[in-house]
Design a protein around this motif. Structure first.
Motif, PDB file in Angstrom:
ATOM      1  N   MET A   1      47.173  37.747  37.081  1.00  0.00           N
ATOM      2  CA  MET A   1      45.920  37.530  36.401  1.00  0.00           C
ATOM      3  C   MET A   1      44.801  38.144  37.229  1.00  0.00           C
ATOM      4  O   MET A   1      44.785  38.047  38.438  1.00  0.00           O
ATOM      5  N   THR A   2      43.863  38.773  36.595  1.00  0.00           N
ATOM      6  CA  THR A   2      42.786  39.430  37.316  1.00  0.00           C
ATOM      7  C   THR A   2      41.741  38.417  37.765  1.00  0.00           C
ATOM      8  O   THR A   2      41.679  37.299  37.266  1.00  0.00           O
ATOM      9  N   LEU A   3      40.879  38.833  38.682  1.00  0.00           N
ATOM     10  CA  LEU A   3      39.829  37.939  39.164  1.00  0.00           C
ATOM     11  C   LEU A   3      38.871  37.549  38.045  1.00  0.00           C
ATOM     12  O   LEU A   3      38.440  36.412  37.961  1.00  0.00           O
ATOM     13  N   VAL A   4      38.536  38.494  37.169  1.00  0.00           N
ATOM     14  CA  VAL A   4      37.631  38.184  36.057  1.00  0.00           C
ATOM     15  C   VAL A   4      38.277  37.138  35.150  1.00  0.00           C
ATOM     16  O   VAL A   4      37.651  36.157  34.766  1.00  0.00           O
ATOM     17  N   ALA A   5      39.551  37.328  34.808  1.00  0.00           N
ATOM     18  CA  ALA A   5      40.239  36.402  33.920  1.00  0.00           C
ATOM     19  C   ALA A   5      40.370  35.026  34.566  1.00  0.00           C
ATOM     20  O   ALA A   5      40.169  34.012  33.930  1.00  0.00           O
ATOM     21  N   ILE A   6      40.711  34.990  35.863  1.00  0.00           N
ATOM     22  CA  ILE A   6      40.828  33.701  36.542  1.00  0.00           C
ATOM     23  C   ILE A   6      39.496  32.980  36.485  1.00  0.00           C
ATOM     24  O   ILE A   6      39.428  31.805  36.162  1.00  0.00           O
ATOM     25  N   GLU A  10      39.080  29.465  34.602  1.00  0.00           N
ATOM     26  CA  GLU A  10      38.675  28.317  35.407  1.00  0.00           C
ATOM     27  C   GLU A  10      37.408  27.680  34.836  1.00  0.00           C
ATOM     28  O   GLU A  10      37.301  26.457  34.778  1.00  0.00           O
ATOM     29  N   ARG A  11      36.469  28.512  34.415  1.00  0.00           N
ATOM     30  CA  ARG A  11      35.236  27.977  33.818  1.00  0.00           C
ATOM     31  C   ARG A  11      35.532  27.239  32.520  1.00  0.00           C
ATOM     32  O   ARG A  11      34.992  26.163  32.275  1.00  0.00           O
ATOM     33  N   LEU A  12      36.392  27.817  31.688  1.00  0.00           N
ATOM     34  CA  LEU A  12      36.740  27.137  30.435  1.00  0.00           C
ATOM     35  C   LEU A  12      37.472  25.822  30.702  1.00  0.00           C
ATOM     36  O   LEU A  12      37.158  24.797  30.107  1.00  0.00           O
ATOM     37  N   ALA A  13      38.450  25.859  31.595  1.00  0.00           N
ATOM     38  CA  ALA A  13      39.205  24.642  31.909  1.00  0.00           C
ATOM     39  C   ALA A  13      38.284  23.576  32.489  1.00  0.00           C
ATOM     40  O   ALA A  13      38.354  22.404  32.094  1.00  0.00           O
ATOM     41  N   ALA A  14      37.426  23.964  33.399  1.00  0.00           N
ATOM     42  CA  ALA A  14      36.486  23.009  33.993  1.00  0.00           C
ATOM     43  C   ALA A  14      35.537  22.471  32.921  1.00  0.00           C
ATOM     44  O   ALA A  14      35.230  21.280  32.896  1.00  0.00           O
ATOM     45  N   GLY A  15      35.104  23.331  32.025  1.00  0.00           N
ATOM     46  CA  GLY A  15      34.199  22.902  30.962  1.00  0.00           C
ATOM     47  C   GLY A  15      34.864  21.943  29.999  1.00  0.00           C
ATOM     48  O   GLY A  15      34.235  21.003  29.508  1.00  0.00           O
ATOM     49  N   LEU A  16      36.151  22.135  29.736  1.00  0.00           N
ATOM     50  CA  LEU A  16      36.874  21.243  28.830  1.00  0.00           C
ATOM     51  C   LEU A  16      37.070  19.869  29.450  1.00  0.00           C
ATOM     52  O   LEU A  16      37.166  18.868  28.748  1.00  0.00           O
ATOM     53  N   ILE A 105      45.493  25.617  27.980  1.00  0.00           N
ATOM     54  CA  ILE A 105      44.465  25.285  28.962  1.00  0.00           C
ATOM     55  C   ILE A 105      43.951  23.868  28.711  1.00  0.00           C
ATOM     56  O   ILE A 105      43.753  23.095  29.627  1.00  0.00           O
ATOM     57  N   GLY A 106      43.734  23.527  27.458  1.00  0.00           N
ATOM     58  CA  GLY A 106      43.263  22.187  27.137  1.00  0.00           C
ATOM     59  C   GLY A 106      42.779  22.099  25.705  1.00  0.00           C
ATOM     60  O   GLY A 106      42.797  23.074  24.959  1.00  0.00           O
ATOM     61  N   LEU A 107      42.342  20.911  25.331  1.00  0.00           N
ATOM     62  CA  LEU A 107      41.800  20.684  23.996  1.00  0.00           C
ATOM     63  C   LEU A 107      40.283  20.748  24.058  1.00  0.00           C
ATOM     64  O   LEU A 107      39.668  20.207  24.978  1.00  0.00           O
TER      65      LEU A 107
END
Length: 196
Positions: A1-6, A10-16, A105-107
């Protein structure tokens, strides 16, 4: 996985997993409505590439509900199913997206549509360039829109229209001539607000 994708995942997972932002859109149907919601789930499939995209479908024109509209792969939750299972099943039925290729990743936040659906978005990562095949009975076409574009608040256009005699507000995102609006756009707006 690239740094941009990570970073994005991570931002989406943390936001969820974070507290609910004050400005999330709960849905088009009033909370005090007496309409009994039909539960559904959609797969927000984000491609794992340096500049991630999100996979969207254009529903077949002949479909009774939401014909011709752009949507995430998804549909009703069957008896005994969880939202994750329903989203994966529907993505398989609509696009032949192999569930083994999907990393959940999550709901995301439940959304009530004006047509009486309670939709749970299931956010996931998928490999890029999967050999997806549209089911011609349900899906006229599919495409991948840049995630950065559809999550950018500058591309979230607030609109109004009269529906059943009442002035209603909705969001619209236009990418390369494709009109993403209504519940799909609202769920993207919510994801954008979660990922801030």
């Amino acid at each position: 996985m690239t740094l941009v994708a990570i970073s994005l995942f991570e931002r989406l997972a943390a936001g969820l997993d974070s507290a609910v932002p004050d400005d999330l859109l709960p849905g088009d149907l009033d909370e005090d409505s007496t309409v009994s919601l039909r539960e559904a789930a959609v797969l927000v499939a984000i491609t794992d590439r340096p500049e991630p995209g999100v996979i969207l479908t254009q529903r077949h024109e002949a479909l009774r509900e939401h014909g011709g509209q752009i949507a995430f792969p998804g549909g009703r939750i069957d008896n005994g199913e969880e939202p994750r299972e329903a989203a994966l099943r529907e993505a398989w039925e609509e696009l032949a997206l192999d569930p083994a290729e999907v990393r959940i990743i999550g709901l995301a936040d439940h959304y009530r549509t004006i047509t009486g659906f309670g939709v749970t978005p299931v956010v996931a990562s998928v490999p890029p360039d999967l050999p997806l095949v549209a089911n011609p009975g349900e899906v006229a076409d599919w495409f991948e829109a840049p995630l950065a574009f559809v999550l950018d608040p500058r591309n979230h256009q607030h609109r109004q229209a009269v529906y059943k005699g009442q002035l209603r507000s909705y969001y619209e995102i236009v990418w390369q001539g494709r009109r993403i609006w209504g519940a799909t756009a609202a769920m993207l707006v919510n994801l954008s607000r979660r990922a801030r």
